[in-house]
Design a protein around this motif. Structure first.
Motif, PDB file in Angstrom:
ATOM      1  N   GLU A   1      -6.713  13.234  -0.066  1.00 37.00           N
ATOM      2  CA  GLU A   1      -7.531  12.108  -0.544  1.00 37.00           C
ATOM      3  C   GLU A   1      -6.733  10.827  -0.711  1.00 37.00           C
ATOM      4  O   GLU A   1      -7.259   9.726  -0.531  1.00 37.00           O
ATOM      5  CB  GLU A   1      -8.246  12.478  -1.848  1.00 37.00           C
ATOM      6  N   VAL A   2      -5.450  10.970  -1.059  1.00 36.55           N
ATOM      7  CA  VAL A   2      -4.583   9.784  -1.180  1.00 36.55           C
ATOM      8  C   VAL A   2      -4.358   9.192   0.208  1.00 36.55           C
ATOM      9  O   VAL A   2      -4.466   7.972   0.405  1.00 36.55           O
ATOM     10  CB  VAL A   2      -3.244  10.146  -1.857  1.00 36.55           C
TER      11      VAL A   2
ATOM     12  N   GLU B   1      -6.247   9.516   2.828  1.00 34.41           N
ATOM     13  CA  GLU B   1      -7.526   8.948   3.289  1.00 34.41           C
ATOM     14  C   GLU B   1      -7.743   7.547   2.711  1.00 34.41           C
ATOM     15  O   GLU B   1      -8.149   6.620   3.414  1.00 34.41           O
ATOM     16  CB  GLU B   1      -8.640   9.881   2.794  1.00 34.41           C
ATOM     17  N   THR B   2      -7.439   7.387   1.433  1.00 31.56           N
ATOM     18  CA  THR B   2      -7.609   6.084   0.775  1.00 31.56           C
ATOM     19  C   THR B   2      -6.638   5.053   1.355  1.00 31.56           C
ATOM     20  O   THR B   2      -7.013   3.893   1.567  1.00 31.56           O
ATOM     21  CB  THR B   2      -7.397   6.224  -0.745  1.00 31.56           C
ATOM     22  N   LYS B   3      -5.404   5.468   1.631  1.00 28.98           N
ATOM     23  CA  LYS B   3      -4.425   4.519   2.172  1.00 28.98           C
ATOM     24  C   LYS B   3      -4.808   4.083   3.591  1.00 28.98           C
ATOM     25  O   LYS B   3      -4.650   2.905   3.938  1.00 28.98           O
ATOM     26  CB  LYS B   3      -3.011   5.105   2.113  1.00 28.98           C
TER      27      LYS B   3
ATOM     28  N   ALA C   1      -7.906   3.933   4.728  1.00 22.82           N
ATOM     29  CA  ALA C   1      -9.072   3.046   4.578  1.00 22.82           C
ATOM     30  C   ALA C   1      -8.653   1.668   4.076  1.00 22.82           C
ATOM     31  O   ALA C   1      -9.109   0.639   4.593  1.00 22.82           O
ATOM     32  CB  ALA C   1     -10.085   3.684   3.627  1.00 22.82           C
ATOM     33  N   THR C   2      -7.767   1.637   3.068  1.00 24.73           N
ATOM     34  CA  THR C   2      -7.330   0.351   2.502  1.00 24.73           C
ATOM     35  C   THR C   2      -6.580  -0.469   3.545  1.00 24.73           C
ATOM     36  O   THR C   2      -6.773  -1.691   3.652  1.00 24.73           O
ATOM     37  CB  THR C   2      -6.429   0.599   1.271  1.00 24.73           C
TER      38      THR C   2
ATOM     39  N   TYR D   1       1.108  12.250   1.996  1.00 22.95           N
ATOM     40  CA  TYR D   1       0.350  12.327   0.746  1.00 22.95           C
ATOM     41  C   TYR D   1      -0.666  13.462   0.805  1.00 22.95           C
ATOM     42  O   TYR D   1      -1.048  13.917   1.890  1.00 22.95           O
ATOM     43  CB  TYR D   1      -0.432  11.013   0.527  1.00 22.95           C
TER      44      TYR D   1
ATOM     45  N   ILE E   1       0.836  -1.211   0.000  1.00 28.43           N
ATOM     46  CA  ILE E   1       0.000   0.000   0.000  1.00 28.43           C
ATOM     47  C   ILE E   1       0.867   1.257   0.000  1.00 28.43           C
ATOM     48  O   ILE E   1       0.518   2.259  -0.635  1.00 28.43           O
ATOM     49  CB  ILE E   1      -0.958  -0.008   1.207  1.00 28.43           C
TER      50      ILE E   1
ATOM     51  N   GLU F   1      -9.122  -1.813   6.084  1.00 26.55           N
ATOM     52  CA  GLU F   1      -9.972  -2.833   5.448  1.00 26.55           C
ATOM     53  C   GLU F   1      -9.223  -4.153   5.273  1.00 26.55           C
ATOM     54  O   GLU F   1      -9.757  -5.219   5.594  1.00 26.55           O
ATOM     55  CB  GLU F   1     -10.447  -2.341   4.072  1.00 26.55           C
TER      56      GLU F   1
END
Ligand code: TYC
Length: 104
Positions: free
Chosen positions: A77-78, A80-82, A84-85, A74, A48, A88
């Motif tokens: 939004e990047v 935030e995605t990392k 979340a990933t 980052y 990731i 998860e």
């Protein structure tokens, strides 16, 4: 006034911006826990956060010994995605690994 006639009044004259703000940067921070396997955290850092194996291991050990460490920096939004990933993937594997983010 026809469509072809240039308007000579009422125009909004705005100076085009010559400089754009850099996107705000966020640190993604991994948190320690007693249950997530070390190998899983290293794998997360490699897949990731695109760390090389030695760097991934170093960061994982910093989290393990100090409680947290920065996995990467980052735009919002990047980051935030990392986060979340990461959470998860850990949840799917049954691990309590947590990640958070903070403004640089
Ligand atoms: N403390 C965990 C263990 O001993 C390893 C670990 C490292 C967990 C980093 C989370 O973000 C973490 N298995």
């Amino acid at each position: 006034m026809s469509e072809q006639t240039p308007r000579t009044t009422g125009d909004v004259l705005e100076k085009a911006k010559t400089s754009l703000k850099e996107p705000e940067q966020y640190r993604v921070i991994l948190l320690n826990d007693d249950y997530t396997p070390m190998d899983f955290v290293v794998e997360v850092l490699e897949t990731i956060f695109h760390k090389q194996p030695a760097e991934a291991y170093r960061i994982m050990m910093q989290v393990h010994t100090q409680g947290s460490a920065v996995a990467g920096i980052y735009p919002y939004e990047v980051a935030e995605t990392k986060v979340a990933t990461t959470v998860e993937l850990a949840q799917e594997a049954g691990y309590p690994l947590q990640a958070t983010m903070e403004k640089v």
